[in-house]
Each structure stands twice: as C-alpha cells, then as structure tokens.
Design an enzyme around this catalytic site. Structure first.
Site, mmCIF file in Angstrom:
data_model
loop_
_atom_site.group_PDB
_atom_site.id
_atom_site.type_symbol
_atom_site.label_atom_id
_atom_site.label_comp_id
_atom_site.label_asym_id
_atom_site.label_seq_id
_atom_site.Cartn_x
_atom_site.Cartn_y
_atom_site.Cartn_z
ATOM 1 N N SER A 174 0.855 -1.181 0.000
ATOM 2 C CA SER A 174 0.000 0.000 0.000
ATOM 3 C C SER A 174 0.895 1.236 0.000
ATOM 4 C CB SER A 174 -0.882 -0.035 1.255
ATOM 5 O OG SER A 174 -1.561 1.177 1.411
ATOM 6 N N LYS B 201 -1.280 -0.923 -4.317
ATOM 7 C CA LYS B 201 -2.454 -0.108 -3.980
ATOM 8 C C LYS B 201 -1.998 1.317 -3.769
ATOM 9 C CE LYS B 201 -4.844 0.131 0.476
ATOM 10 N NZ LYS B 201 -5.658 -0.629 1.441
ATOM 11 N N LYS C 210 -2.953 5.104 -2.518
ATOM 12 C CA LYS C 210 -3.892 5.915 -1.748
ATOM 13 C C LYS C 210 -4.292 7.107 -2.607
ATOM 14 C CE LYS C 210 -3.931 3.759 2.204
ATOM 15 N NZ LYS C 210 -5.170 3.264 2.794
ATOM 16 N N ASP D 258 -7.270 3.261 -3.047
ATOM 17 C CA ASP D 258 -7.974 3.285 -1.762
ATOM 18 C C ASP D 258 -8.179 4.737 -1.353
ATOM 19 O OD1 ASP D 258 -8.961 2.970 0.780
ATOM 20 O OD2 ASP D 258 -7.177 1.987 1.609
ATOM 21 N N GLU E 4 -11.279 1.087 -3.494
ATOM 22 C CA GLU E 4 -11.619 0.741 -2.119
ATOM 23 C C GLU E 4 -12.191 1.946 -1.378
ATOM 24 O OE1 GLU E 4 -8.146 -0.885 -0.218
ATOM 25 O OE2 GLU E 4 -9.187 -1.191 1.669
ATOM 26 N N ASP F 40 -14.041 -1.512 2.991
ATOM 27 C CA ASP F 40 -13.157 -1.717 4.141
ATOM 28 C C ASP F 40 -13.882 -1.162 5.379
ATOM 29 O OD1 ASP F 40 -11.179 -1.494 6.114
ATOM 30 O OD2 ASP F 40 -9.781 -0.327 4.926
ATOM 31 N N LYS G 203 -10.171 -6.968 7.700
ATOM 32 C CA LYS G 203 -9.155 -6.697 8.723
ATOM 33 C C LYS G 203 -9.696 -7.279 10.022
ATOM 34 C CE LYS G 203 -7.539 -2.300 6.797
ATOM 35 N NZ LYS G 203 -7.762 -0.846 6.834
ATOM 36 N N GLY H 19 -4.399 -4.364 6.019
ATOM 37 C CA GLY H 19 -3.322 -4.165 6.983
ATOM 38 C C GLY H 19 -3.528 -2.884 7.762
HETATM 39 O O1 NPG Z 1 0.255 -2.443 4.797
HETATM 40 O O2 NPG Z 1 -0.382 -2.439 6.884
HETATM 41 C C1 NPG Z 1 -0.341 -1.942 5.746
HETATM 42 C C2 NPG Z 1 -1.071 -0.662 5.520
HETATM 43 C C3 NPG Z 1 -2.201 -0.884 4.594
HETATM 44 O O3 NPG Z 1 -3.091 1.031 3.562
HETATM 45 C C4 NPG Z 1 -3.086 0.310 4.511
HETATM 46 N N1 NPG Z 1 -3.856 0.517 5.555
HETATM 47 O O4 NPG Z 1 -6.926 2.093 4.974
HETATM 48 O O5 NPG Z 1 -6.269 0.101 4.678
HETATM 49 C C5 NPG Z 1 -6.071 1.242 5.071
HETATM 50 C C6 NPG Z 1 -4.717 1.639 5.614
HETATM 51 C C7 NPG Z 1 -4.672 2.127 7.010
HETATM 52 C C8 NPG Z 1 -3.524 2.016 7.708
HETATM 53 C C9 NPG Z 1 -5.744 2.681 7.585
HETATM 54 C C10 NPG Z 1 -3.434 2.439 8.995
HETATM 55 C C11 NPG Z 1 -5.656 3.101 8.880
HETATM 56 C C12 NPG Z 1 -4.514 2.975 9.567
#
Ligand code: NPG
Length: 368
Positions: free
Chosen positions: A134, A160, A162, A188, A213, A238, A262, A290
């Site tokens: 990500s 992915k 953001k 996302d 997403e 999500d 998650k 994640g």
């Molecule tokens: O690889 O752990 C990872 C991060 C993946 O993008 C990621 N997480 O929205 O999914 C999400 C985002 C996130 C991370 C959201 C931390 C909130 C806190």
C-alpha cells in the site's frame, strides 16, 4: 483454561517513511500489545487501534481502557476457549479492535497449549502467499513512480495507491502508463469522496484497476451501490464492514463486489473467518487488509490470508516496508511470496531485546 493476568504493553515503532493517506500522515506506529497469562501458558496479540480516532471510532488509549475496564472483567471469571470469548463480550457494543486483541491473545495461548497453528485452526489451504503493498500519497508524481518502481522490483504482486480529491486521476494514470497493463493496480480513498464525486470517480475506469476501495463514508452503502452501478471497476469495502452482518447487508445492497477483511476492524479472527465464509458463499473475493501491524499482527494475518477465499493479495508487506526494527524477527518476501507461519498459535514470539527497546509503557492486570 483460566486467565491469571494480562499485560498491556505500549510500543512505538518509527516508520521507515511517513505514510500519508486521505486521513492524515503517520510517522510512528504506536501499538498496544496484549499478553495473556493463563494456567495453560501465555498468548500474544496486538490491538490495531491507532493513536487518534480517524480511521474508525476506536483509538489506542480508549481501547486500553475498554480492555482493562470491561473486557478483562468479563473473562476473568469464565472457563476460556476461543469460542467463549466473543459471547462473553456480546453485551458490550462495538470496540472491535479491543475485542479482537483480547480474543486473539486467548486464541494464541489456547492453540500453543494444544500445539496447533492458527493457520491450521482457521482452515488455511496455502503455505505461502503473494502479497501486495500500500503506497501513500506523495508530494510529487515522480516520487510516487519511484516508490512503485521499487515495490515492483521487491516482488509485490499488487500495488495499492492511496487517493484523495486532487490526487487521483493523474497519479493513477501516470502509474498505469509507466508500468504497463499487467501490473495489478488498486486505489484506496479511505472515505475521502462524496456522492457528488460519482461522475469524477467513474473516470478511473480508464485505468484498468482491480478495485476502488472505500470511496465513501462507512455508513453510506447507498453511495457505494450507486457508484457500483455506474462503474466497471469493482468496488471494495473496508471501513463499512465491521461484522459478518454488515457484509451480508452490503452484498444484498450491491454496494461492493470485493471485501477487505481486517480482523481488528471486525472484532477478531473468528468473525473475520465468518465474513470470508459469507463472501465465499456469495462468490465475492476477499483479501486481508493491513493496519501497519507489528510482526505479531502480521503473523496472524498471514494465517487468515491463507484461507481459500482470500484470492487477492493482501496488505501484508515485508517488515522492511514499514519498520527498521520490529518486536519480532522480520518477515521477508521470497520469490514474491510470504510464508504462512507454521508454529503453534500465531507462530511467532516477540524478540525480547527488541520488545524492551521499543516499549514505552507496561501495565499488569492480575485476575481478582
Ligand atoms: O500495509 O499495513 C499496511 C497498511 C495498509 O493502507 C493500509 N492501511 O486504509 O487500509 C487502510 C490503511 C490504514 C492504515 C488505515 C493504517 C488506517 C490505519
């Protein structure tokens, strides 16, 4: 199995680079680790709540308070097994991340005492998995292209990106143009858009994305269903999905065709498996999201992601993508895949010296 006491431990892990999403920028992962001590041995887990309630209503201090004040008192009196934990919490609303951490630590202890891996317990069918990465919002498109380039060289099976208003069509288009049609690319939005952005978002169809997403607010299944009807890119939810019941509602309303699972967001690995089952029965692929986990959460997520319905690569990247030093031995990619832990319980223990070095506070809560 009886609970004798619980240690709540705060750790702070500096990120190797700042992680910017539409929700904000993170430079350090403050995490809450839970160690349960039972008459049959110990178990570890991680609470994925963040410092601030931006991704969801839970936050770290609040989760610690809920664990100490409500969850543990519900568990101390009872005979424990993995299936007994969620029912003991049923009268307490929400707080999925706090519940997940406690349930997972109990599950880890229970499985260790029976010498069974979490992967085997959940019904894993794979020993190693292709995984995704990500990539946060960057200051420039060139910086983004560099990061994507390095991620692909590292062997990630899916990238992915953001996005947020002002950082969407252009960066996505440039990544597609630079790296070609074969790269599995997703975006996302972390709820950054509204109903009035539907026409704009449909322009993303031009880039052959594997999914978009969570473009809209968690409660707005209507907007997701409207977009799904207008767009050929699959919609993935999500933040909207906090239980198997939510998953059923979203599927029935045609609000998504993919689900990011998650375990923390949905209250634990058992509820996560139920969502997997619901999605599987309805023909929807799922993948494991994640939350910048430490090695403890990463190990457990790998076990979950080895279930048969997890047909898309998860946000379970190598440790080096997040941290220079973790509380466990690092996870690495080998041949583009990550191994599913096979040891008892979550299959990994904290490394004592790293754990001590990263700890900022501990608290011991004995059974009364
Ligand atoms: O690889 O752990 C990872 C991060 C993946 O993008 C990621 N997480 O929205 O999914 C999400 C985002 C996130 C991370 C959201 C931390 C909130 C806190």
């Amino acid at each position: 199995m009886r609970l004798e006491g619980v240690e709540l431990r705060r750790v702070a892990l500096p990120l190797v680079s700042p992680f910017r999403t539409s929700l904000g920028t993170q430079t350090v992962r403050d995490a809450l680790l839970v160690r349960v001590v039972t008459d049959e041995g110990e178990g570890w887990a991680e609470c994925v709540a963040e410092d601030e309630p931006t991704y969801c209503p839970e936050y770290l201090e609040g989760a610690a308070d809920v664990i100490r004040r409500f969850l543990l008192p519900a568990l101390f009196p009872i005979e424990l097994d993995p299936a007994a934990v969620a029912p003991a919490f049923q009268h307490l609303r929400a707080h999925q991340m706090a519940k997940s951490a406690v349930e997972t630590a109990v599950l880890d202890a229970w499985l260790r005492a029976r010498d069974m891996s979490l992967a085997a317990y959940l019904g894993a069918v794979r020993r190693s998995l292709p995984v995704g990465v990500s990539i946060g919002i960057k200051d420039t498109v060139d910086e983004l292209l560099d990061t994507v380039d390095r991620s692909l060289a590292d062997g990630y099976a899916r990238v992915k990106l953001k996005i947020e208003p002002g950082w969407d069509l252009e960066p996505v288009g440039r990544v597609r143009e630079t790296f070609g049609a074969d790269v599995m690319l997703t975006v996302d939005a972390n709820t950054a858009y509204g109903l009035s952005d539907i026409v704009h978002l449909t322009r993303l169809d031009a880039y052959g994305l594997a999914m978009i997403e969570q473009p809209f607010a968690p409660g707005d299944l209507y907007a997701h269903a409207r977009l799904a009807a207008r767009m050929s890119t699959p919609i993935c939810l999500d933040e909207s999905i906090t239980s198997a019941r939510d998953a059923v509602a979203a599927i029935r309303q045609d609000a998504c065709s993919i689900i990011n699972i998650k375990p923390g967001r949905v209250g634990g690995y058992l509820e996560a498996r139920r969502i997997h089952d619901v999605a599987h029965a309805n023909g929807l692929p799922v993948w494991c999201g994640g939350m910048l986990e430490t090695g403890l959460g990463r190990a457990a997520n790998l076990a979950l992601a080895a279930l048969p319905g997890f047909t898309l690569p998860g946000d379970i990247s190598a440790t080096a993508r997040y941290y220079e030093r973790d509380v466990t031995a690092p996870f690495t990619l080998s041949g583009g895949e990550m191994a599913v832990p096979t040891g008892a319980g979550i299959g990994i223990e904290p490394d004592r010296s790293s754990l001590e070095a990263l700890t900022t506070a501990t608290e011991w809560i004995p059974a009364p």
